[in-house]
Design a protein around this motif. Sequence first.
Motif, PDB file in Angstrom:
ATOM      1  N   HIS A 212      -6.022 -19.925  11.994  1.00  0.00           N
ATOM      2  CA  HIS A 212      -7.208 -19.353  11.360  1.00  0.00           C
ATOM      3  C   HIS A 212      -7.424 -17.937  11.865  1.00  0.00           C
ATOM      4  O   HIS A 212      -6.853 -17.526  12.877  1.00  0.00           O
ATOM      5  CB  HIS A 212      -8.454 -20.185  11.684  1.00  0.00           C
ATOM      6  N   GLU A 213      -8.245 -17.175  11.151  1.00  0.00           N
ATOM      7  CA  GLU A 213      -8.621 -15.854  11.647  1.00  0.00           C
ATOM      8  C   GLU A 213      -9.414 -15.994  12.938  1.00  0.00           C
ATOM      9  O   GLU A 213     -10.104 -16.982  13.145  1.00  0.00           O
ATOM     10  CB  GLU A 213      -9.495 -15.125  10.617  1.00  0.00           C
ATOM     11  N   THR A 214      -9.317 -15.008  13.772  1.00  0.00           N
ATOM     12  CA  THR A 214     -10.185 -14.973  14.949  1.00  0.00           C
ATOM     13  C   THR A 214     -10.880 -13.613  14.988  1.00  0.00           C
ATOM     14  O   THR A 214     -10.212 -12.585  14.863  1.00  0.00           O
ATOM     15  CB  THR A 214      -9.405 -15.234  16.256  1.00  0.00           C
ATOM     16  N   PRO A 235      -5.288 -12.686  14.913  1.00  0.00           N
ATOM     17  CA  PRO A 235      -6.173 -11.508  14.850  1.00  0.00           C
ATOM     18  C   PRO A 235      -6.340 -10.975  13.430  1.00  0.00           C
ATOM     19  O   PRO A 235      -5.491 -11.158  12.553  1.00  0.00           O
ATOM     20  CB  PRO A 235      -5.452 -10.484  15.736  1.00  0.00           C
ATOM     21  N   LEU A 236      -7.466 -10.289  13.240  1.00  0.00           N
ATOM     22  CA  LEU A 236      -7.759  -9.565  12.002  1.00  0.00           C
ATOM     23  C   LEU A 236      -7.517  -8.083  12.208  1.00  0.00           C
ATOM     24  O   LEU A 236      -7.659  -7.568  13.316  1.00  0.00           O
ATOM     25  CB  LEU A 236      -9.225  -9.760  11.610  1.00  0.00           C
ATOM     26  N   ASP A 237      -7.153  -7.372  11.139  1.00  0.00           N
ATOM     27  CA  ASP A 237      -7.194  -5.912  11.153  1.00  0.00           C
ATOM     28  C   ASP A 237      -7.984  -5.458   9.928  1.00  0.00           C
ATOM     29  O   ASP A 237      -8.658  -6.271   9.282  1.00  0.00           O
ATOM     30  CB  ASP A 237      -5.784  -5.300  11.209  1.00  0.00           C
ATOM     31  N   GLU A 238      -7.918  -4.190   9.587  1.00  0.00           N
ATOM     32  CA  GLU A 238      -8.758  -3.669   8.501  1.00  0.00           C
ATOM     33  C   GLU A 238      -8.397  -4.267   7.136  1.00  0.00           C
ATOM     34  O   GLU A 238      -9.193  -4.186   6.184  1.00  0.00           O
ATOM     35  CB  GLU A 238      -8.679  -2.142   8.441  1.00  0.00           C
ATOM     36  N   GLU A 239      -7.234  -4.900   7.008  1.00  0.00           N
ATOM     37  CA  GLU A 239      -6.845  -5.492   5.731  1.00  0.00           C
ATOM     38  C   GLU A 239      -7.032  -7.003   5.691  1.00  0.00           C
ATOM     39  O   GLU A 239      -6.844  -7.618   4.644  1.00  0.00           O
ATOM     40  CB  GLU A 239      -5.373  -5.161   5.415  1.00  0.00           C
ATOM     41  N   GLY A 240      -7.395  -7.602   6.817  1.00  0.00           N
ATOM     42  CA  GLY A 240      -7.593  -9.047   6.849  1.00  0.00           C
ATOM     43  C   GLY A 240      -6.721  -9.716   7.887  1.00  0.00           C
ATOM     44  O   GLY A 240      -6.254  -9.070   8.844  1.00  0.00           O
ATOM     45  N   MET A 241      -6.461 -11.000   7.706  1.00  0.00           N
ATOM     46  CA  MET A 241      -5.647 -11.751   8.659  1.00  0.00           C
ATOM     47  C   MET A 241      -4.229 -11.185   8.734  1.00  0.00           C
ATOM     48  O   MET A 241      -3.560 -11.005   7.715  1.00  0.00           O
ATOM     49  CB  MET A 241      -5.583 -13.226   8.248  1.00  0.00           C
TER      50      MET A 241
END
Length: 484
Positions: A212-214, A235-241
């Motif tokens: 899952h995303e964190t 991890p997430l970044d600016e575009e998502g998972m």
Amino acid sequence: MPEIKWKPQKNSTIPLHQQISDYVKRKILNGEWTVGTKIPPQRRLAELFEVNRSTIVTALDELAADGLIESKVGSGTKVINNTWNLLASVSPPDWISYVTSGIHKPNITLIQEINKAEANPNFIRLGTGELSPDLLPNKKIQELLQIDNGQSLSLGYTEPKGSLSLRKTVSDHLKLKGIDASPESILIVSGGLQALQLISIGLLRRNSTILHETPSYLNSVHVFQSAGMHLLGIPLDEEGMRYDSIERLKRQHDAALLYTIPNFHNPTGSLMSNRRRAELLKICQKESIPIIEDDVYGDLWFEGPPPKPLKCNDTQGNVLYIGSVSKSLSPGLRIGWIVGPEPVIERLADIKMQTDYGSSSLSQYAVEKWISSGWYEDFLKNIKDELQVRRDFTIKILEKHFSDIATWSIPKGGFYIWLKLHSEISTRKLFDLALREGILINPGSVYDKNDNQHLRLSYSYASIEQLEKGLIHLSQLIKKSAFD
């Protein structure tokens, strides 16, 4: 810890300590507070009963003298006896051991405190993830339920997958999102949370690993953990998972499933890019990892529709899609849906029948009429306009009062702003400080146990006036705490 709503009468001729002692004694003798029940600390009792701590000490001393409670350093005060226990030849059931042995894990203490505080109408709720009561369509629902004889309403059980009429309506509604799903591939559920519960007990083995995303909403509920599953954050970044670690994690942990909220993620409010959605679907298909796509916020966009759901491009039946009206129409109706391969839907429908014999037929009727009549689309337009006003107002308050103490991104829909604090102040300490000032916040540790730097702010519940008052006061608490 027991919940306490009662307060002593300060204008009574009976001393306050005696009223409190009698109240606790009734709870014990009636079997409501069983042997082993932990009594709240003296300071907390003084706050709850709105009396001096010395009054609490006197009351507890009387109960201890009666042999009903006992205090020990390090373990607090507990109920140790009741009169029936003293008279009986055998001990009563040890309910506390039953409670602690139950399969379903308890919520973390912080979530329990938030849930209790949300029942207090005097709190300014800056983290609550639901529509304000002022925004709910109460009058329209009342109008809808003025049923004439020509309308077909059944108050009996519906079929296992839910009302066929509602499933046909949901099928048509999903076409607007680009999802082609027949009524046979749709299961009506009592909200998105029940969808996750059914999946956890119906499709997965114990000790399975869920990606899952964190941070993640999944950490704030114990749906999968209570079914013996393990959660593993990506991890997430600016575009998502991020997807680059999925192949390795599948190999190392034999991941059984991936959970994601692509649209207006809870708690960060982020929106997964179109490119990232394609990449995520591709790698999960390659690794044979099913995806749960939770899209309960997908209708709440402000500046143009979000990218198409993952389910739109799912030609292999890889995605279980969850939708709901709990965030966009009414949390109290408790109606949502799962879309997936028919064998999966059949399996989950069978389990649902074993657990609750179907979602409320009255709620299903109301949601079907609401969507099919076109009222839902009209209501959505108004709600999105109102939420955008609240979001923009919140951003202005943040820019004026938080620019030197926090950073944030501006969400394009949904309910949430993920506020990152500059200072090293403990967000748990901040939660306690704010609570004492009548402000309820959601610390980042609710969604990631290692996060002590974020707050999930919501602009959906508090009024404009409450948002202004609560946020300004919160900024003052943060600045003061940073220098303490």
